[in-house]
Write a protein that holds these residues in place. Structure first.
Motif, PDB file in Angstrom:
ATOM      1  N   THR A  52      42.309 -21.720 -13.997  1.00 39.89           N
ATOM      2  CA  THR A  52      41.318 -20.724 -14.755  1.00 39.89           C
ATOM      3  C   THR A  52      42.101 -20.152 -15.732  1.00 39.89           C
ATOM      4  OG1 THR A  52      41.633 -18.065 -13.336  1.00 39.89           O
ATOM      5  CG2 THR A  52      40.089 -19.938 -12.944  1.00 39.89           C
ATOM      6  N   ASP A  53      41.245 -20.244 -16.854  1.00 44.08           N
ATOM      7  CA  ASP A  53      41.867 -20.032 -18.024  1.00 44.08           C
ATOM      8  C   ASP A  53      40.802 -18.550 -18.745  1.00 44.08           C
ATOM      9  OD1 ASP A  53      39.875 -20.791 -19.255  1.00 44.08           O
ATOM     10  OD2 ASP A  53      41.066 -23.164 -19.600  1.00 44.08           O
ATOM     11  N   ARG A  54      40.498 -18.019 -19.625  1.00 48.70           N
ATOM     12  CA  ARG A  54      39.553 -17.022 -20.315  1.00 48.70           C
ATOM     13  C   ARG A  54      38.358 -17.553 -20.839  1.00 48.70           C
ATOM     14  NH1 ARG A  54      40.107 -12.148 -23.396  1.00 48.70           N
ATOM     15  NH2 ARG A  54      41.984 -12.510 -23.472  1.00 48.70           N
ATOM     16  N   ARG A  55      37.880 -19.034 -20.683  1.00 47.00           N
ATOM     17  CA  ARG A  55      36.683 -19.504 -20.925  1.00 47.00           C
ATOM     18  C   ARG A  55      35.667 -19.939 -20.016  1.00 47.00           C
ATOM     19  NH1 ARG A  55      40.928 -22.344 -24.146  1.00 47.00           N
ATOM     20  NH2 ARG A  55      40.602 -23.620 -21.658  1.00 47.00           N
ATOM     21  N   SER A  56      36.196 -20.039 -18.447  1.00 47.42           N
ATOM     22  CA  SER A  56      35.787 -19.957 -17.505  1.00 47.42           C
ATOM     23  C   SER A  56      36.261 -19.304 -16.417  1.00 47.42           C
ATOM     24  CB  SER A  56      35.380 -21.642 -17.305  1.00 47.42           C
ATOM     25  OG  SER A  56      35.291 -21.853 -16.117  1.00 47.42           O
ATOM     26  N   LEU A  57      35.552 -18.671 -15.532  1.00 53.51           N
ATOM     27  CA  LEU A  57      36.215 -17.869 -13.984  1.00 53.51           C
ATOM     28  C   LEU A  57      34.453 -18.747 -13.555  1.00 53.51           C
ATOM     29  CD1 LEU A  57      38.436 -17.264 -12.474  1.00 53.51           C
ATOM     30  CD2 LEU A  57      37.215 -14.415 -13.199  1.00 53.51           C
ATOM     31  N   GLU A  58      34.771 -19.523 -12.689  1.00 52.74           N
ATOM     32  CA  GLU A  58      33.096 -20.275 -11.850  1.00 52.74           C
ATOM     33  C   GLU A  58      33.505 -19.128 -10.140  1.00 52.74           C
ATOM     34  OE1 GLU A  58      31.208 -21.813 -13.233  1.00 52.74           O
ATOM     35  OE2 GLU A  58      31.706 -22.396 -14.548  1.00 52.74           O
ATOM     36  N   LEU A  59      32.144 -18.632 -10.125  1.00 56.65           N
ATOM     37  CA  LEU A  59      32.056 -18.307  -9.111  1.00 56.65           C
ATOM     38  C   LEU A  59      30.540 -18.809  -8.146  1.00 56.65           C
ATOM     39  CD1 LEU A  59      31.321 -14.004 -10.232  1.00 56.65           C
ATOM     40  CD2 LEU A  59      33.790 -15.403  -9.836  1.00 56.65           C
ATOM     41  N   GLU A  60      31.130 -18.922  -6.990  1.00 57.13           N
ATOM     42  CA  GLU A  60      29.842 -19.141  -5.959  1.00 57.13           C
ATOM     43  C   GLU A  60      29.030 -18.049  -5.330  1.00 57.13           C
ATOM     44  OE1 GLU A  60      29.644 -22.819  -3.828  1.00 57.13           O
ATOM     45  OE2 GLU A  60      30.039 -21.830  -2.415  1.00 57.13           O
ATOM     46  N   MET A  61      27.578 -17.908  -5.618  1.00 56.41           N
ATOM     47  CA  MET A  61      27.136 -16.982  -4.005  1.00 56.41           C
ATOM     48  C   MET A  61      26.361 -17.393  -2.968  1.00 56.41           C
ATOM     49  SD  MET A  61      25.345 -13.994  -4.126  1.00 56.41           S
ATOM     50  CE  MET A  61      23.525 -12.874  -3.674  1.00 56.41           C
ATOM     51  N   GLU A  62      26.511 -17.009  -1.905  1.00 63.37           N
ATOM     52  CA  GLU A  62      25.698 -17.689  -0.544  1.00 63.37           C
ATOM     53  C   GLU A  62      25.089 -17.161  -0.258  1.00 63.37           C
ATOM     54  OE1 GLU A  62      28.666 -19.575   2.385  1.00 63.37           O
ATOM     55  OE2 GLU A  62      27.866 -18.284   3.212  1.00 63.37           O
ATOM     56  N   PRO A  79      21.875 -15.068  -9.067  1.00 67.65           N
ATOM     57  CA  PRO A  79      22.656 -16.003  -9.431  1.00 67.65           C
ATOM     58  C   PRO A  79      21.598 -17.719  -9.503  1.00 67.65           C
ATOM     59  CG  PRO A  79      24.579 -15.497  -8.445  1.00 67.65           C
ATOM     60  CD  PRO A  79      23.026 -14.848  -7.849  1.00 67.65           C
ATOM     61  N   MET A  80      20.907 -17.415  -8.095  1.00 65.47           N
ATOM     62  CA  MET A  80      19.878 -18.526  -8.240  1.00 65.47           C
ATOM     63  C   MET A  80      19.265 -18.890  -8.859  1.00 65.47           C
ATOM     64  SD  MET A  80      21.212 -17.313  -5.323  1.00 65.47           S
ATOM     65  CE  MET A  80      22.139 -18.365  -4.192  1.00 65.47           C
ATOM     66  N   GLU A  81      18.964 -18.234 -10.183  1.00 57.01           N
ATOM     67  CA  GLU A  81      18.351 -18.350 -11.748  1.00 57.01           C
ATOM     68  C   GLU A  81      19.053 -18.597 -12.787  1.00 57.01           C
ATOM     69  OE1 GLU A  81      15.360 -15.311 -12.345  1.00 57.01           O
ATOM     70  OE2 GLU A  81      16.935 -14.266 -12.120  1.00 57.01           O
ATOM     71  N   GLY A  82      20.682 -18.032 -12.506  1.00 60.11           N
ATOM     72  CA  GLY A  82      21.579 -17.959 -13.426  1.00 60.11           C
ATOM     73  C   GLY A  82      21.589 -16.970 -14.063  1.00 60.11           C
ATOM     74  N   TYR A  83      21.381 -16.671 -15.225  1.00 65.37           N
ATOM     75  CA  TYR A  83      22.221 -15.493 -16.223  1.00 65.37           C
ATOM     76  C   TYR A  83      20.413 -14.973 -16.602  1.00 65.37           C
ATOM     77  CZ  TYR A  83      27.009 -14.899 -15.535  1.00 65.37           C
ATOM     78  OH  TYR A  83      27.969 -14.575 -14.392  1.00 65.37           O
ATOM     79  N   ARG A  84      19.408 -14.102 -15.760  1.00 66.27           N
ATOM     80  CA  ARG A  84      18.619 -13.524 -16.013  1.00 66.27           C
ATOM     81  C   ARG A  84      18.207 -12.445 -16.133  1.00 66.27           C
ATOM     82  NH1 ARG A  84      12.748 -16.991 -16.085  1.00 66.27           N
ATOM     83  NH2 ARG A  84      12.867 -16.364 -18.369  1.00 66.27           N
ATOM     84  N   ASN A  85      19.122 -12.003 -15.968  1.00 66.02           N
ATOM     85  CA  ASN A  85      19.209 -10.099 -15.115  1.00 66.02           C
ATOM     86  C   ASN A  85      20.734 -10.210 -15.171  1.00 66.02           C
ATOM     87  OD1 ASN A  85      18.148  -7.896 -15.098  1.00 66.02           O
ATOM     88  ND2 ASN A  85      16.320  -8.497 -15.031  1.00 66.02           N
ATOM     89  N   ASP A  99      29.934  -4.679 -20.343  1.00 62.61           N
ATOM     90  CA  ASP A  99      28.872  -5.288 -20.392  1.00 62.61           C
ATOM     91  C   ASP A  99      28.540  -6.088 -19.569  1.00 62.61           C
ATOM     92  OD1 ASP A  99      28.784  -2.523 -20.756  1.00 62.61           O
ATOM     93  OD2 ASP A  99      28.846  -2.563 -22.685  1.00 62.61           O
ATOM     94  N   TYR A 100      26.747  -5.900 -19.078  1.00 62.64           N
ATOM     95  CA  TYR A 100      26.503  -7.806 -19.178  1.00 62.64           C
ATOM     96  C   TYR A 100      25.936  -7.770 -20.613  1.00 62.64           C
ATOM     97  CZ  TYR A 100      22.336 -10.575 -17.859  1.00 62.64           C
ATOM     98  OH  TYR A 100      21.338 -11.633 -18.038  1.00 62.64           O
ATOM     99  N   ARG A 101      25.988  -9.265 -20.773  1.00 59.08           N
ATOM    100  CA  ARG A 101      25.597  -9.869 -22.134  1.00 59.08           C
ATOM    101  C   ARG A 101      24.877 -11.433 -22.102  1.00 59.08           C
ATOM    102  NH1 ARG A 101      27.077  -5.978 -25.931  1.00 59.08           N
ATOM    103  NH2 ARG A 101      29.139  -5.128 -25.382  1.00 59.08           N
ATOM    104  N   PHE A 131      31.807 -15.159 -17.485  1.00 55.97           N
ATOM    105  CA  PHE A 131      32.219 -14.986 -18.339  1.00 55.97           C
ATOM    106  C   PHE A 131      30.682 -15.013 -19.421  1.00 55.97           C
ATOM    107  CE2 PHE A 131      36.250 -16.133 -17.997  1.00 55.97           C
ATOM    108  CZ  PHE A 131      36.934 -14.471 -17.035  1.00 55.97           C
ATOM    109  N   GLU A 132      30.261 -15.789 -18.896  1.00 56.73           N
ATOM    110  CA  GLU A 132      28.915 -16.656 -19.671  1.00 56.73           C
ATOM    111  C   GLU A 132      28.268 -15.098 -20.140  1.00 56.73           C
ATOM    112  OE1 GLU A 132      26.769 -19.976 -18.330  1.00 56.73           O
ATOM    113  OE2 GLU A 132      28.952 -21.366 -19.191  1.00 56.73           O
ATOM    114  N   GLY A 133      28.474 -14.199 -18.760  1.00 54.38           N
ATOM    115  CA  GLY A 133      27.348 -13.065 -18.544  1.00 54.38           C
ATOM    116  C   GLY A 133      27.552 -11.958 -18.718  1.00 54.38           C
ATOM    117  N   TYR A 134      29.247 -12.428 -18.892  1.00 58.83           N
ATOM    118  CA  TYR A 134      29.702 -10.346 -18.685  1.00 58.83           C
ATOM    119  C   TYR A 134      31.482 -11.098 -19.504  1.00 58.83           C
ATOM    120  CZ  TYR A 134      26.416  -9.311 -15.103  1.00 58.83           C
ATOM    121  OH  TYR A 134      25.900  -8.882 -14.076  1.00 58.83           O
TER     122      TYR A 134
END
Length: 299
Positions: A52-62, A79-85, A99-101, A131-134
């Motif tokens: 992993t690096d600063r550009r990507s840290l992939e999480l899976e929610m079950e 996460p089922m709808e992506g970053y919409r909140n 902070d959430y971005r 990192f796309e949301g935080y």
């Protein structure tokens, strides 16, 4: 009280809290969370523990349905709808939040297609790049936890940890932690039960120091508790000064293994009535803060 009675009371209290939060957050208007969604179990994991690096840290929610009947929940704020909140707590060692971005669109009533149904015994998963949301800017140790709310009605997840180095590289921890109150609304004088668990999601055994955790056989202080007005609640048990740990003080946690303990906090603190905040105190430097727990003690 039997274990079955305790579990039923716990579910009842959680449902009362969800309904209370719905009223407080919406001014009394009807929310979409269904109370049976609290039977669903949420788990957070890293998609890849390596590379992993600063550009990507992939999480899976079950989201898993352990019951014998299908359960429907709203995908909003998950996460089922992506970053919409905002739906993750990302904290550093000092407890400061990242902070959430991401997006925060205005919404009306949910469409039927925005609800998801999980059949009995089945699970749903979704992935997001942290990192796309935080966007984490400063080096240090961080924790990640999904938090449910009165919209989707889901439970909070387990807690993950990672370290961001000065050069931008990332080291993810194979250890995952669960910290939960069995009941969030408790009559004064009744047991205040907390469950603590440490699991190993990696492929190799990990050494873990159980000092100042519920895994110890002797009661030691691992929580900071504050009362309704922010006052510190007095700790009543042992305060131990210790030398540096020896190798024999560590416990070995094998891949896929989970060590857990259930502790009654009632004799450990001088609790009063009203809302209390419980913050976990890490001694080990390779762990970040965990989002505080809320407890309500009723007279």
């Amino acid at each position: 009280m039997t274990i079955g009675e305790a579990y039923r009371t716990s579910r009842k209290d959680r449902r009362r809290l969800v309904l209370l939060l719905a009223i407080l957050l919406t001014g009394g208007t009807c929310m979409n969370a269904q109370t049976d969604t609290l039977d669903l179990q949420t788990r957070l994991r890293y998609v890849d523990l390596d590379g992993t690096d600063r550009r990507s840290l992939e999480l899976e929610m079950e989201v898993y349905n352990p019951t014998g009947a299908p359960i429907r929940f709203l995908s909003w704020h998950t996460p089922m709808e992506g970053y919409r909140n905002h739906f993750l707590h990302v904290l550093n060692r000092a407890g400061h939040a990242v902070d959430y971005r991401g997006e925060t669109p205005k919404r009306g009533s949910p469409r039927d297609t925005e609800y998801l149904t999980i059949p009995a015994g089945e699970r749903l998963t979704a992935q997001v790049n942290l990192f796309e949301g935080y966007p984490v800017a400063e080096s240090g140790v961080y924790s990640i936890q999904f938090f449910g709310d009165s919209v989707n009605g889901l439970r909070d997840s387990n807690v993950l940890f990672f370290t961001l180095a000065d050069d931008g590289s990332i080291e993810t921890s194979p250890l995952t932690v669960d910290l939960r109150l069995e009941r969030v609304i408790v009559p004064v004088g009744e047991p205040i039960l907390v469950e603590f668990a440490v699991g190993n999601a990696g492929t190799e055994a990990v050494a873990f120091l159980p000092w100042y955790t519920p895994l110890e056989t002797i009661p030691t202080r691992y929580l900071d508790v504050t009362g309704p007005n922010g006052e510190r609640v007095q700790y009543l048990s042992l305060m131990i000064d210790r030398p540096r740990p020896k190798p024999t003080d560590y416990i070995r946690i094998s891949p896929g293994e989970r060590r857990s303990a259930r502790v009654d906090l009632q004799p450990l603190f001088r609790f009063g009535t009203g809302t209390h905040t419980l913050r976990y105190l890490w001694i080990a430097e390779d762990f970040a803060a965990i989002h505080p727990l809320s407890l309500y003690l009723e007279a």
